[in-house]
Scaffold this active site. Structure first.
Site, mmCIF file in Angstrom:
data_model
loop_
_atom_site.group_PDB
_atom_site.id
_atom_site.type_symbol
_atom_site.label_atom_id
_atom_site.label_comp_id
_atom_site.label_asym_id
_atom_site.label_seq_id
_atom_site.Cartn_x
_atom_site.Cartn_y
_atom_site.Cartn_z
ATOM 1 N N ASP A 134 20.101 107.833 35.530
ATOM 2 C CA ASP A 134 20.778 107.646 34.247
ATOM 3 C C ASP A 134 22.232 107.227 34.411
ATOM 4 O OD1 ASP A 134 18.523 108.127 32.781
ATOM 5 O OD2 ASP A 134 19.000 110.205 32.307
ATOM 6 N N ASN B 184 11.968 108.601 20.414
ATOM 7 C CA ASN B 184 11.921 108.013 21.756
ATOM 8 C C ASN B 184 12.480 109.006 22.776
ATOM 9 O OD1 ASN B 184 11.439 106.100 23.729
ATOM 10 N ND2 ASN B 184 13.259 104.890 23.303
ATOM 11 N N GLU C 78 14.173 104.203 28.008
ATOM 12 C CA GLU C 78 14.185 103.910 26.570
ATOM 13 C C GLU C 78 13.979 102.422 26.303
ATOM 14 O OE1 GLU C 78 16.297 107.877 26.678
ATOM 15 O OE2 GLU C 78 15.727 106.269 28.037
ATOM 16 N N SER D 283 7.868 109.339 37.209
ATOM 17 C CA SER D 283 8.911 110.090 36.523
ATOM 18 C C SER D 283 8.913 111.562 36.930
ATOM 19 C CB SER D 283 8.700 109.994 35.006
ATOM 20 O OG SER D 283 9.602 110.855 34.355
ATOM 21 N N ASP E 208 17.492 113.677 20.470
ATOM 22 C CA ASP E 208 16.456 114.137 21.409
ATOM 23 C C ASP E 208 16.209 115.638 21.314
ATOM 24 O OD1 ASP E 208 16.290 111.525 22.258
ATOM 25 O OD2 ASP E 208 16.356 112.020 24.391
ATOM 26 N N LYS F 114 21.428 109.539 20.241
ATOM 27 C CA LYS F 114 20.316 110.097 21.016
ATOM 28 C C LYS F 114 20.779 111.227 21.937
ATOM 29 C CE LYS F 114 16.205 108.403 23.369
ATOM 30 N NZ LYS F 114 15.984 109.429 24.379
ATOM 31 N N HIS G 117 20.806 104.210 23.967
ATOM 32 C CA HIS G 117 22.112 104.875 23.998
ATOM 33 C C HIS G 117 22.894 104.575 25.267
ATOM 34 C CE1 HIS G 117 20.325 108.477 26.354
ATOM 35 N NE2 HIS G 117 19.373 107.575 26.224
ATOM 36 N N ARG G 118 22.238 104.548 26.417
ATOM 37 C CA ARG G 118 22.960 104.362 27.681
ATOM 38 C C ARG G 118 23.493 102.933 27.821
ATOM 39 N NH1 ARG G 118 23.214 109.079 29.238
ATOM 40 N NH2 ARG G 118 21.431 110.499 29.331
ATOM 41 N N GLY H 151 12.076 111.050 25.752
ATOM 42 C CA GLY H 151 11.177 111.159 26.903
ATOM 43 C C GLY H 151 10.957 112.588 27.349
#
Length: 420
Positions: free
Chosen positions: A296, A94, A324, A169, A52, A399, A373-374, A96
């Site tokens: 997150d 990707n 994501e 967001s 990122d 990421k 990733h999360r 954000g």
């Protein structure tokens, strides 16, 4: 080519040792952009080097900013105070934060900027941010309501007020705030609606802006006033990533371990640090957890909840559907792969049934990470307690936390690897 899958071997013992989370993604990408908009040389230390942040750094380079990387945690950024139009579209994967922030910053470029991403990013909404830019008289368009976005910038605004739905967001709001200081007039940014999203991230943004010389003031509960000061280069230290810390905090309580992160939980300024108090309550997590101010961290806590004494309902998490991946669906899919009925979606709520007897069992489950990733990092926690948990596409952790699997290994976790 990345590994196809990784099977976690439950350690069967407390995890102990020193494990440093990487620098904050949220703060790194804010600081990179502000340094890129500033005149002079800024030194960013403690920074995250990941997919990122590389997308952000490369985009700045494409817009005339000199970005050097003298070591693994430092960016040295030299800007002229003005971004220039790139030769081609900016590709941001990707990411954000990078996509939203640069879409707004493109309004300050004298020329045309196309902001684009991968197939996942092309499904993530951006229309409200485009509409907010248009309300300032900026020529911006996104045909599908998602990237690619085309912005014809001039650095000039035709209005002094932006209104945007605060329940969307927080990255939209942060993007507008950071852009506004580079404009030609004072701008008020007003959040509409009753559900104001992750306010803590807006606080991160305004703190970073002030560090780079901007004048931004919260003049009411829902209005921020930004003066057209531009930005001044500065040296800026980035704290560790609180979202990354949640996996280590959870691994600690799950295994009754002693993991030293090097930074006390109360020293973090990021919103996800609120998760520490919740995680510390395990195995007696609250019956209802509101994720609106620590989004997150919810994947971490949802997997932790599978081993809780009592069921947990997660509310205020509708925005997880447009991250994501659809994280609510990914969490319910993964949890139910471990044991059918472990998770239920009720509207935009996620209910985790909780079953402490899962710990110590062998339950073969392949976890689809949806390249998120999360999801990969959260379900690794299940693998600490349940034998047979396989993470598909494990290298998607690059990421935000490229060394995640090495960090777990340093604490005593072992894996069966498949190079794919």
């Amino acid at each position: 080519m990345g590994r196809a899958k990784l099977t976690i071997i439950p350690p069967g013992k407390p995890l102990t040792g020193r494990a440093m989370p990487p620098g904050s993604k949220s703060i790194t990408n804010r600081a990179l952009l502000l340094a890129g908009l500033a005149k002079g040389t800024s030194r960013l230390t403690g920074a995250l080097k990941s997919d990122d942040t590389r997308y952000m750094a490369d985009a700045l380079r494409a817009m005339g900013v000199n970005v050097e990387e003298p070591d693994d945690t430092t960016f040295v950024v030299t800007g002229s105070g003005k971004l220039t139009a790139p030769a081609g579209p900016l590709f941001l994967g990707n990411a954000g934060t990078a996509t939203r922030f640069l879409t707004a910053a493109a309004a300050l470029v004298d020329g045309t900027v196309v902001v684009d991403g991968d197939a996942h990013m092309r499904k993530r909404p951006i229309a409200p941010l485009v509409a907010a830019l248009q309300s300032l008289g900026i020529d911006a368009s996104a045909e599908t309501g998602c990237p690619p976005v085309t912005v014809h910038g001039t650095g000039k605004f035709q209005a002094s007020k932006i209104q945007i739905d605060g329940g969307l967001s927080s990255q939209y709001v942060s993007a507008l705030l950071m852009m506004a200081a580079g404009g030609d007039r004072t701008v008020d940014i007003e959040l509409l609606g009753e559900d104001i999203g992750a306010l803590g991230y807006i606080d991160l943004t305004t703190a970073a802006m002030q560090a780079f010389g901007a004048k931004v003031e919260r003049i009411s509960a829902v209005i921020w006033r930004v003066e057209p000061t531009g930005y001044t280069a500065t040296d800026f230290h980035i704290e560790p990533d609180a979202s990354a810390a949640t996996y280590l905090w959870a691994a600690d309580v799950l295994t009754d371990g002693a993991i030293d992160l090097g930074t006390p939980a109360d020293a973090f300024t990021q919103p996800d640090a609120k998760a520490h108090a919740v995680i510390s309550a395990f195995p007696h997590l609250p019956a209802v957890i509101d994720g609106s101010q620590m989004q997150d961290a919810i994947p971490t806590i949802a997997v932790l909840a599978a081993f809780n004494e009592t069921p947990v309902r997660f509310v205020g998490i509708a925005n997880l559907r447009v991250k994501e991946c659809d994280r609510i669906r990914a969490l319910s899919t993964g949890l139910n792969a471990i044991r059918e009925g472990l998770a239920t979606e009720e509207g935009d709520d996620l209910v985790v049934a909780a079953d402490p007897s899962l710990a110590g069992q062998r339950l073969e489950a392949s976890i689809d990470t949806f390249a998120d990733h999360r999801i990969a990092m959260s379900f690794a926690l299940a693998g600490l307690m349940v034998d047979g948990i396989t993470i598909l596409d494990p290298d998607c952790v690059a990421k935000t936390f490229p060394t995640y699997w090495q960090v777990l290994a340093s604490l005593g976790v072992t894996f069966e690897d498949d190079a794919g």
